[in-house]
Motif scaffolding. Structure first.
Motif, PDB file in Angstrom:
ATOM      1  N   ASP A 102     -13.398  10.436  -4.711  1.00 56.25           N
ATOM      2  CA  ASP A 102     -13.469   8.993  -4.440  1.00 56.25           C
ATOM      3  C   ASP A 102     -14.861   8.427  -4.740  1.00 56.25           C
ATOM      4  O   ASP A 102     -14.988   7.308  -5.257  1.00 56.25           O
ATOM      5  CB  ASP A 102     -13.093   8.703  -2.982  1.00 56.25           C
ATOM      6  CG  ASP A 102     -11.597   8.853  -2.725  1.00 56.25           C
ATOM      7  OD1 ASP A 102     -10.830   8.886  -3.715  1.00 56.25           O
ATOM      8  OD2 ASP A 102     -11.206   8.914  -1.543  1.00 56.25           O
ATOM      9  N   GLU A 103     -15.913   9.187  -4.432  1.00 47.78           N
ATOM     10  CA  GLU A 103     -17.284   8.730  -4.723  1.00 47.78           C
ATOM     11  C   GLU A 103     -17.497   8.590  -6.229  1.00 47.78           C
ATOM     12  O   GLU A 103     -18.074   7.608  -6.695  1.00 47.78           O
ATOM     13  CB  GLU A 103     -18.303   9.701  -4.108  1.00 47.78           C
ATOM     14  CG  GLU A 103     -19.745   9.301  -4.353  1.00 47.78           C
ATOM     15  CD  GLU A 103     -20.088   7.895  -3.853  1.00 47.78           C
ATOM     16  OE1 GLU A 103     -20.894   7.215  -4.532  1.00 47.78           O
ATOM     17  OE2 GLU A 103     -19.548   7.455  -2.811  1.00 47.78           O
ATOM     18  N   ARG A 104     -17.014   9.574  -6.985  1.00 50.94           N
ATOM     19  CA  ARG A 104     -17.136   9.482  -8.457  1.00 50.94           C
ATOM     20  C   ARG A 104     -16.311   8.311  -8.991  1.00 50.94           C
ATOM     21  O   ARG A 104     -16.745   7.625  -9.919  1.00 50.94           O
ATOM     22  CB  ARG A 104     -16.709  10.805  -9.093  1.00 50.94           C
ATOM     23  CG  ARG A 104     -17.732  11.915  -8.824  1.00 50.94           C
ATOM     24  CD  ARG A 104     -17.353  13.260  -9.369  1.00 50.94           C
ATOM     25  NE  ARG A 104     -17.125  13.249 -10.806  1.00 50.94           N
ATOM     26  CZ  ARG A 104     -16.469  14.218 -11.441  1.00 50.94           C
ATOM     27  NH1 ARG A 104     -15.985  15.239 -10.788  1.00 50.94           N
ATOM     28  NH2 ARG A 104     -16.296  14.155 -12.750  1.00 50.94           N
ATOM     29  N   LEU A 105     -15.139   8.080  -8.392  1.00 51.08           N
ATOM     30  CA  LEU A 105     -14.321   6.944  -8.804  1.00 51.08           C
ATOM     31  C   LEU A 105     -15.039   5.620  -8.535  1.00 51.08           C
ATOM     32  O   LEU A 105     -14.991   4.694  -9.360  1.00 51.08           O
ATOM     33  CB  LEU A 105     -12.968   6.955  -8.076  1.00 51.08           C
ATOM     34  CG  LEU A 105     -11.919   7.914  -8.611  1.00 51.08           C
ATOM     35  CD1 LEU A 105     -10.750   8.035  -7.642  1.00 51.08           C
ATOM     36  CD2 LEU A 105     -11.429   7.454  -9.980  1.00 51.08           C
ATOM     37  N   ARG A 106     -15.727   5.521  -7.393  1.00 51.83           N
ATOM     38  CA  ARG A 106     -16.494   4.303  -7.075  1.00 51.83           C
ATOM     39  C   ARG A 106     -17.583   4.053  -8.129  1.00 51.83           C
ATOM     40  O   ARG A 106     -17.789   2.932  -8.572  1.00 51.83           O
ATOM     41  CB  ARG A 106     -17.127   4.422  -5.687  1.00 51.83           C
ATOM     42  CG  ARG A 106     -16.340   3.750  -4.593  1.00 51.83           C
ATOM     43  CD  ARG A 106     -17.116   3.627  -3.290  1.00 51.83           C
ATOM     44  NE  ARG A 106     -17.362   4.914  -2.647  1.00 51.83           N
ATOM     45  CZ  ARG A 106     -16.462   5.576  -1.930  1.00 51.83           C
ATOM     46  NH1 ARG A 106     -15.256   5.080  -1.763  1.00 51.83           N
ATOM     47  NH2 ARG A 106     -16.757   6.730  -1.376  1.00 51.83           N
ATOM     48  N   GLN A 107     -18.268   5.129  -8.526  1.00 46.86           N
ATOM     49  CA  GLN A 107     -19.341   4.991  -9.531  1.00 46.86           C
ATOM     50  C   GLN A 107     -18.773   4.519 -10.863  1.00 46.86           C
ATOM     51  O   GLN A 107     -19.318   3.609 -11.509  1.00 46.86           O
ATOM     52  CB  GLN A 107     -20.077   6.320  -9.700  1.00 46.86           C
ATOM     53  CG  GLN A 107     -20.900   6.715  -8.498  1.00 46.86           C
ATOM     54  CD  GLN A 107     -21.434   8.141  -8.606  1.00 46.86           C
ATOM     55  OE1 GLN A 107     -21.149   8.864  -9.554  1.00 46.86           O
ATOM     56  NE2 GLN A 107     -22.208   8.535  -7.605  1.00 46.86           N
ATOM     57  N   TYR A 108     -17.671   5.130 -11.302  1.00 48.53           N
ATOM     58  CA  TYR A 108     -17.047   4.719 -12.569  1.00 48.53           C
ATOM     59  C   TYR A 108     -16.517   3.294 -12.496  1.00 48.53           C
ATOM     60  O   TYR A 108     -16.634   2.525 -13.448  1.00 48.53           O
ATOM     61  CB  TYR A 108     -15.921   5.675 -12.958  1.00 48.53           C
ATOM     62  CG  TYR A 108     -16.392   6.923 -13.665  1.00 48.53           C
ATOM     63  CD1 TYR A 108     -17.213   6.855 -14.779  1.00 48.53           C
ATOM     64  CD2 TYR A 108     -15.992   8.178 -13.225  1.00 48.53           C
ATOM     65  CE1 TYR A 108     -17.641   7.995 -15.432  1.00 48.53           C
ATOM     66  CE2 TYR A 108     -16.410   9.327 -13.873  1.00 48.53           C
ATOM     67  CZ  TYR A 108     -17.238   9.236 -14.977  1.00 48.53           C
ATOM     68  OH  TYR A 108     -17.656  10.352 -15.624  1.00 48.53           O
ATOM     69  N   THR A 109     -15.953   2.910 -11.362  1.00 47.01           N
ATOM     70  CA  THR A 109     -15.430   1.557 -11.199  1.00 47.01           C
ATOM     71  C   THR A 109     -16.561   0.529 -11.300  1.00 47.01           C
ATOM     72  O   THR A 109     -16.406  -0.524 -11.924  1.00 47.01           O
ATOM     73  CB  THR A 109     -14.704   1.422  -9.848  1.00 47.01           C
ATOM     74  OG1 THR A 109     -13.688   2.419  -9.773  1.00 47.01           O
ATOM     75  CG2 THR A 109     -14.080   0.056  -9.689  1.00 47.01           C
ATOM     76  N   LYS A 110     -17.702   0.864 -10.708  1.00 44.12           N
ATOM     77  CA  LYS A 110     -18.857  -0.043 -10.782  1.00 44.12           C
ATOM     78  C   LYS A 110     -19.328  -0.186 -12.229  1.00 44.12           C
ATOM     79  O   LYS A 110     -19.593  -1.292 -12.698  1.00 44.12           O
ATOM     80  CB  LYS A 110     -19.984   0.500  -9.895  1.00 44.12           C
ATOM     81  CG  LYS A 110     -21.186  -0.403  -9.839  1.00 44.12           C
ATOM     82  CD  LYS A 110     -22.250   0.147  -8.909  1.00 44.12           C
ATOM     83  CE  LYS A 110     -23.459  -0.769  -8.902  1.00 44.12           C
ATOM     84  NZ  LYS A 110     -24.518  -0.268  -8.025  1.00 44.12           N
ATOM     85  N   GLN A 111     -19.420   0.951 -12.961  1.00 43.63           N
ATOM     86  CA  GLN A 111     -19.825   0.897 -14.378  1.00 43.63           C
ATOM     87  C   GLN A 111     -18.833   0.064 -15.188  1.00 43.63           C
ATOM     88  O   GLN A 111     -19.222  -0.727 -16.048  1.00 43.63           O
ATOM     89  CB  GLN A 111     -19.913   2.309 -14.967  1.00 43.63           C
ATOM     90  CG  GLN A 111     -21.108   3.106 -14.507  1.00 43.63           C
ATOM     91  CD  GLN A 111     -21.092   4.500 -15.137  1.00 43.63           C
ATOM     92  OE1 GLN A 111     -20.119   4.931 -15.740  1.00 43.63           O
ATOM     93  NE2 GLN A 111     -22.203   5.206 -14.962  1.00 43.63           N
ATOM     94  N   LEU A 112     -17.547   0.268 -14.915  1.00 40.73           N
ATOM     95  CA  LEU A 112     -16.510  -0.469 -15.630  1.00 40.73           C
ATOM     96  C   LEU A 112     -16.619  -1.969 -15.375  1.00 40.73           C
ATOM     97  O   LEU A 112     -16.534  -2.776 -16.288  1.00 40.73           O
ATOM     98  CB  LEU A 112     -15.144   0.047 -15.182  1.00 40.73           C
ATOM     99  CG  LEU A 112     -13.925  -0.373 -15.993  1.00 40.73           C
ATOM    100  CD1 LEU A 112     -14.054   0.105 -17.431  1.00 40.73           C
ATOM    101  CD2 LEU A 112     -12.673   0.180 -15.369  1.00 40.73           C
TER     102      LEU A 112
END
Length: 197
Positions: free
Chosen positions: A181-191
């Motif tokens: 979930d933490e990695r998903l949050r980081q990717y979502t922010k970049q996106l």
């Protein structure tokens, strides 16, 4: 062909190094224009460009600013010799200027940027018409390339998010899910940032 009545230089600007200033003096002198140069306070230089055949004259002040000499000029010229010398100087020394070429019944306005004409506008009693406008083809291609680069980065992040979602479905412990979930949050922010561009 229409006869030019006058040429107005509006907000012409030259920025020259000390070597360029010497070249400028030689360049204008090489066009059979007499130059009187006077050094004034703080290293500034005043120049008078004189067409001796008809007495037309233009005064230019080059202010020393750091390692450059800057001349901001507005003037009105009638005779072609001095007009052409100044036009060639703006082009050769990559100056910026708005130049009004005044004819009987209409005016042509030339917009110079870094010595090149970027736009020509005709002013008549009937209105205003753009005759020429330079397109920034290189700039357009560069922005297109950058936008495609962003699209590729978005696709890469979306693929990584899909893989992480599959991985999350296979997780057995809450700590594994939390890490995904933490990695998903980081990717979502970049996106989000990339899609805003």
């Amino acid at each position: 062909m229409a006869k030019r009545l006058a040429t107005e230089y509006v907000n012409a600007r030259l920025q020259l190094s000390a070597d360029d200033l010497d070249r400028f003096v030689r360049f204008v002198g090489g066009q059979n224009i007499r130059i009187r140069v006077r050094v004034v306070g703080c290293g500034n230089q005043e120049m008078a460009l004189v067409d001796e055949t008809n007495g037309e004259e233009v005064s230019m002040t080059f202010e020393q600013r750091d390692d450059r000499f800057v001349c901001e000029l507005s003037c009105r010229l009638v005779h072609p010799k001095l007009t052409n010398a100044l036009r060639r100087a703006v082009s050769a020394f990559r100056g910026d200027a708005v130049v009004n070429r005044i004819y009987s019944g209409f005016t042509m306005t030339y917009y110079y940027k870094r010595g090149a004409v970027h736009k020509i506008v005709e002013h008549t009693a009937d209105g205003v018409r753009v005759v020429f406008e330079r397109r920034d083809t290189v700039g357009e291609l560069e922005s297109l390339y950058v936008s495609r680069q962003v699209e590729r980065e978005i696709e890469r992040i979306q693929d990584a998010i899909d893989e992480l979602l599959d991985l999350r479905n296979q997780c057995t412990s809450p700590s594994e899910k939390q890490a995904v979930d933490e990695r998903l949050r980081q990717y979502t922010k970049q996106l989000f940032i990339l899609e805003a561009e």
